[in-house]
Scaffold this motif. Structure first.
Motif, PDB file in Angstrom:
ATOM      1  N   LEU A 237      30.651  51.699  14.870  1.00 62.55           N
ATOM      2  CA  LEU A 237      29.522  50.815  14.630  1.00 62.55           C
ATOM      3  C   LEU A 237      28.740  50.634  15.920  1.00 62.55           C
ATOM      4  N   ALA A 238      27.451  50.958  15.897  1.00 64.08           N
ATOM      5  CA  ALA A 238      26.620  50.811  17.088  1.00 64.08           C
ATOM      6  C   ALA A 238      25.160  50.677  16.663  1.00 64.08           C
ATOM      7  N   ALA A 239      24.298  50.402  17.625  1.00 65.78           N
ATOM      8  CA  ALA A 239      22.882  50.158  17.344  1.00 65.78           C
ATOM      9  C   ALA A 239      22.226  51.378  16.711  1.00 65.78           C
ATOM     10  N   TYR A 240      21.144  51.127  15.984  1.00 64.97           N
ATOM     11  CA  TYR A 240      20.489  52.190  15.234  1.00 64.97           C
ATOM     12  C   TYR A 240      18.996  51.893  15.172  1.00 64.97           C
TER      13      TYR A 240
ATOM     14  N   PHE B  45      27.851  46.269   9.333  1.00 64.79           N
ATOM     15  CA  PHE B  45      27.069  47.065   8.399  1.00 64.79           C
ATOM     16  C   PHE B  45      27.222  46.419   7.037  1.00 64.79           C
ATOM     17  N   TYR B  46      26.244  45.612   6.664  1.00 60.49           N
ATOM     18  CA  TYR B  46      26.275  44.864   5.405  1.00 60.49           C
ATOM     19  C   TYR B  46      27.596  44.114   5.233  1.00 60.49           C
ATOM     20  N   GLY B  47      28.045  43.477   6.329  1.00 63.86           N
ATOM     21  CA  GLY B  47      29.265  42.683   6.283  1.00 63.86           C
ATOM     22  C   GLY B  47      30.536  43.458   6.572  1.00 63.86           C
ATOM     23  N   LEU B  48      30.468  44.768   6.645  1.00 59.35           N
ATOM     24  CA  LEU B  48      31.642  45.592   6.945  1.00 59.35           C
ATOM     25  C   LEU B  48      31.765  45.801   8.450  1.00 59.35           C
ATOM     26  N   ALA B  49      33.012  45.804   8.936  1.00 62.23           N
ATOM     27  CA  ALA B  49      33.307  46.029  10.363  1.00 62.23           C
ATOM     28  C   ALA B  49      32.637  44.982  11.243  1.00 62.23           C
TER      29      ALA B  49
ATOM     30  N   LYS C  62      16.269  53.577   0.650  1.00 63.36           N
ATOM     31  CA  LYS C  62      15.236  53.001   1.527  1.00 63.36           C
ATOM     32  C   LYS C  62      15.785  51.903   2.443  1.00 63.36           C
ATOM     33  N   ARG C  63      17.095  51.734   2.491  1.00 62.93           N
ATOM     34  CA  ARG C  63      17.663  50.667   3.318  1.00 62.93           C
ATOM     35  C   ARG C  63      17.359  50.901   4.797  1.00 62.93           C
ATOM     36  N   CYS C  64      17.155  49.802   5.514  1.00 69.85           N
ATOM     37  CA  CYS C  64      16.919  49.856   6.966  1.00 69.85           C
ATOM     38  C   CYS C  64      17.949  48.969   7.657  1.00 69.85           C
ATOM     39  N   VAL C  65      18.526  49.459   8.730  1.00 67.46           N
ATOM     40  CA  VAL C  65      19.530  48.676   9.464  1.00 67.46           C
ATOM     41  C   VAL C  65      19.303  48.805  10.966  1.00 67.46           C
ATOM     42  N   ARG C  66      19.782  47.828  11.698  1.00 65.82           N
ATOM     43  CA  ARG C  66      19.726  47.886  13.164  1.00 65.82           C
ATOM     44  C   ARG C  66      21.068  48.296  13.764  1.00 65.82           C
ATOM     45  N   TYR C  67      22.124  48.311  12.942  1.00 70.19           N
ATOM     46  CA  TYR C  67      23.442  48.787  13.367  1.00 70.19           C
ATOM     47  C   TYR C  67      24.054  49.547  12.195  1.00 70.19           C
TER      48      TYR C  67
ATOM     49  N   ASN D 285      31.033  51.928   1.343  1.00 66.70           N
ATOM     50  CA  ASN D 285      30.345  51.431   0.147  1.00 66.70           C
ATOM     51  C   ASN D 285      30.065  49.946   0.324  1.00 66.70           C
ATOM     52  N   SER D 286      28.819  49.617   0.611  1.00 64.60           N
ATOM     53  CA  SER D 286      28.445  48.223   0.863  1.00 64.60           C
ATOM     54  C   SER D 286      27.984  47.509  -0.397  1.00 64.60           C
ATOM     55  N   PHE D 287      28.034  48.210  -1.542  1.00 64.63           N
ATOM     56  CA  PHE D 287      27.539  47.639  -2.802  1.00 64.63           C
ATOM     57  C   PHE D 287      28.655  46.877  -3.530  1.00 64.63           C
ATOM     58  N   THR D 288      28.266  45.784  -4.164  1.00 65.34           N
ATOM     59  CA  THR D 288      29.213  44.968  -4.922  1.00 65.34           C
ATOM     60  C   THR D 288      28.868  45.009  -6.404  1.00 65.34           C
ATOM     61  N   SER D 289      29.865  45.219  -7.237  1.00 69.10           N
ATOM     62  CA  SER D 289      29.657  45.256  -8.684  1.00 69.10           C
ATOM     63  C   SER D 289      30.441  44.127  -9.341  1.00 69.10           C
ATOM     64  N   ASN D 290      29.778  43.424 -10.263  1.00 74.62           N
ATOM     65  CA  ASN D 290      30.442  42.354 -11.020  1.00 74.62           C
ATOM     66  C   ASN D 290      30.958  42.841 -12.370  1.00 74.62           C
ATOM     67  N   GLU D 291      30.686  44.105 -12.675  1.00 77.58           N
ATOM     68  CA  GLU D 291      31.114  44.672 -13.950  1.00 77.58           C
ATOM     69  C   GLU D 291      32.588  45.066 -13.880  1.00 77.58           C
TER      70      GLU D 291
END
Length: 612
Positions: A378-381, A97-101, A394-399, A227-233
């Motif tokens: 984590l599984a298909a979606y 999921f966006y690089g997690l798990a 509005k994000r779309c994912v397959r897992y 939280n899949s978001f990354t902050s550089n601040e």
């Protein structure tokens, strides 16, 4: 679960096992359901592919149906796709999921087939659709049915479509796994109470997901969220909801971040504190850069939910630390970091949200029966399904990652299908018994009876294929059980048979149903003397001897007669009696123990629970 990618089933029959999934439909285009390497459907399959417009089946997904609740078997909610892939999904590498798990997604039995029965929409599951789906699945020729659905609390069995449908399934040789419910940790909340189903509680996985918030004073607090978001601040201004309220609403409403209570202009570019877990939706709508949420709901302890913006949930103590810091400076700032994966050494533990016993309608039957993984799975979606409750996300994912007993139930279905692969001739009750009597130990950190939380403990598929002994129940046993607890009209209603029950003095007691666990309810403040009668079948070596061992409990005297069971042939049956004598128990108290039959190799364990 100790069930890695190298584990193989019975190559002769594994692709002949069919799981029926009653849920919200299926995203048939998912990689988890491709049919590369699969031959034609088994000859026993009598079903069809009626999934609606632009829906196709294949040699993996061999059947689909939808009912009055929906207009297609295509899953636009995601729940059915997630549960199906957990039970029977293919091996799919580099899933995350966006690089997690990150890792390989795999169902319990990736070489098996399945059929999808769409019985639910986002807001309803109609009883007559569920019953129709059970009828179809039975007629189609499935071997295991998994149902990650249920009422919010237990309802009488004669009014429960899942209980009635699964009764007809077991009469046709099909085991049903059912989610225990998500209303824990309160006792008496388990919704799946019928003895012919395998009721599954949710437990933690040894992969944890945490989040961190770094305050402007350098203090780091650890909480939960995906939280899949990354902050550089290095930090953003942080405010309380009540301080950025829309003036039409109260400070309390804004403090909770209720709908439309936050002023868009006042919160833009800031992190907002919300006194309720649901505040993340309003924070996202209002345009906050992130949110810190107060987790004051015990049921969500240790669960990391996918949230629509950088967010973290904190327990009361840590949440108050944030507030104290904000009061100590004129320019409070914070940064919410991307989630991290950790090793959870306390797993498996029952999830706080997982519904508990006592079984309201049948207290002599311990429910849930068993625990399986149900947190951050984590599984298909479905790529058209929303991944959070926020309309702005509005994000779309397959897992994706989901938590619930809905996620635990298909783990158990996959394990049951694996046992079915290895023992195609075993009855549903034999499979159920093997899973219950071979389970892993659990970590229990509460004063609540562990058996009410997880039944026979945590599922162990590898051990289940070689249980040594099984507790089996016949079709007649279940009819007799119905006669013990229902009037004749309800027995005929549930069974569909014109059955004549014995007269009242011949009925017997539900505690003597040949169940793999032993439970009874006694009158408070009165000494008790209870006996259980059980029968076990030898399914291992033709010549074997088992000795009874009782885990000691100073509050009761437990005797087993006979103490030794000697078998001379495969499938030979032996009976025994367990007698429990104890002093008076106070209101609300309980006594628990375990009976273990051991031949030196196999340890056939049954929990014992006496409660007031």
């Amino acid at each position: 679960m100790g069930f890695n990618e190298k584990i193989r089933g019975n190559a002769i029959v594994e692709s002949d096992v069919i799981i029926g999934v009653l849920d919200t439909g299926i995203w048939h285009e998912s990689e988890s359901f491709k049919d590369e390497g699969f031959g034609p459907a088994p000859k026993k399959w009598k079903g069809t592919c009626k999934g609606g417009q632009n829906f196709t089946c294949n040699n993996k997904l061999i059947g689909a149906r939808f009912y009055s609740s929906s207009d297609s078997a295509k899953d636009v909610i995601g729940h059915g796709t997630h549960t199906a892939s957990t039970a029977v999904g293919n091996l799919v590498k580099d899933v995350s999921f966006y690089g997690l798990a990150q890792g390989t997604a795999r169902g319990g039995v990736p070489s098996d087939r399945f059929a999808a029965y769409s019985v639910c929409t986002a807001d309803r599951c109609k009883s007559y659709d569920i019953l129709a789906a059970f009828d179809d699945a039975i007629a189609d020729g499935v071997d295991i049915i998994t149902v990650s659905l249920g009422a919010s609390s237990a309802i009488p069995i004669a009014h429960d479509p899942i209980a009635i449908g699964s009764y007809h399934a077991i009469q046709k040789g099909i085991l049903t796994t059912n989610a225990a419910g998500n209303n824990g940790p309160i006792g008496g909340t388990v919704s799946s109470v019928a003895p012919w189903m395998l009721t599954v509680a949710a437990s933690s996985i040894d992969r944890g997901i945490i989040d961190k918030v770094v305050l402007g004073n350098g203090r780091t607090l650890v909480g939960n969220s995906v939280n899949s978001f990354t902050s550089n601040e290095t930090g953003f201004p942080i405010v309380e909801g009540k301080d950025v309220r829309n003036k039409r609403y109260t400070e309390v409403q804004a403090g909770h971040c209720e709908d439309l209570c936050i002023d868009n202009d006042a919160v833009k570019g800031k992190i907002v504190l919300c006194d309720e877990l649901t505040g993340t939706v309003e924070a996202r709508r209002a345009g906050a850069i992130g949110t810190v949420l107060k987790n004051n709901i015990l049921a969500f302890e240790g669960v990391s939910e996918v949230l629509p913006l950088p967010a973290i949930t904190l327990r009361d103590e840590e949440y108050n630390v944030v507030k104290s810091y904000m009061n100590s400076t004129k320019d409070p700032r914070a940064n919410i970091l991307r989630s991290e994966i950790i090793k959870d050494d306390f797993a498996p533990m029952v999830a706080s949200f997982s519904s508990r016993g006592l079984n309201k309608f049948l207290p002599e039957i311990i429910k849930p029966d068993i625990s399986a993984l149900g947190i951050d799975i984590l599984a298909a979606y479905s790529p058209v399904a929303p991944i959070t409750k926020s309309a702005e996300d509005k994000r779309c994912v397959r897992y994706t990652l989901l938590s619930g007993t809905s996620m635990a139930c298909p783990h158990a279905a996959g394990a049951a299908a694996y046992v079915k692969e290895m023992h195609p001739d075993w009855s549903p009750t034999a499979i159920k018994s093997s899973l219950m009597t071979t389970a892993w130990p659990m970590n229990n950190t509460s004063n609540f009876p562990g058996e009410y939380a997880y039944g026979s403990r945590h599922i162990n598929p590898l051990k289940a294929i070689d249980p040594g002994l099984i507790y089996e129940a016949s079709k007649e046993d279940y009819i007799n059980f119905l006669c013990m607890v229902f009037d004749e009209a309800d027995v005929r209603l549930i069974s569909g048979l014109n059955w004549n029950c014995p007269t009242s003095f011949d009925k017997g007691s539900p505690k003597d149903h040949n169940y793999p666990s032993l439970a009874s309810v006694v009158t408070p403040t009165i000494p008790f003397n209870i006996s259980f009668h059980r029968t076990v079948k030898n399914v291992r070596l033709s010549n074997s001897t088992y000795k009874a061992k009782i885990l000691p409990n100073s509050e009761v005297d437990i005797k087993v007669v006979p103490k030794v069971l000697s078998f001379n042939s495969l499938n030979e049956e032996k009976t025994f009696d367990v007698t429990i004598v104890g002093k008076a128990l106070q209101v609300g108290s309980y006594v628990s123990s375990s009976l273990i039959w051991s031949d030196g190799t196999h340890n056939v364990r049954s929990p014992i629970l006496i409660s007031t």
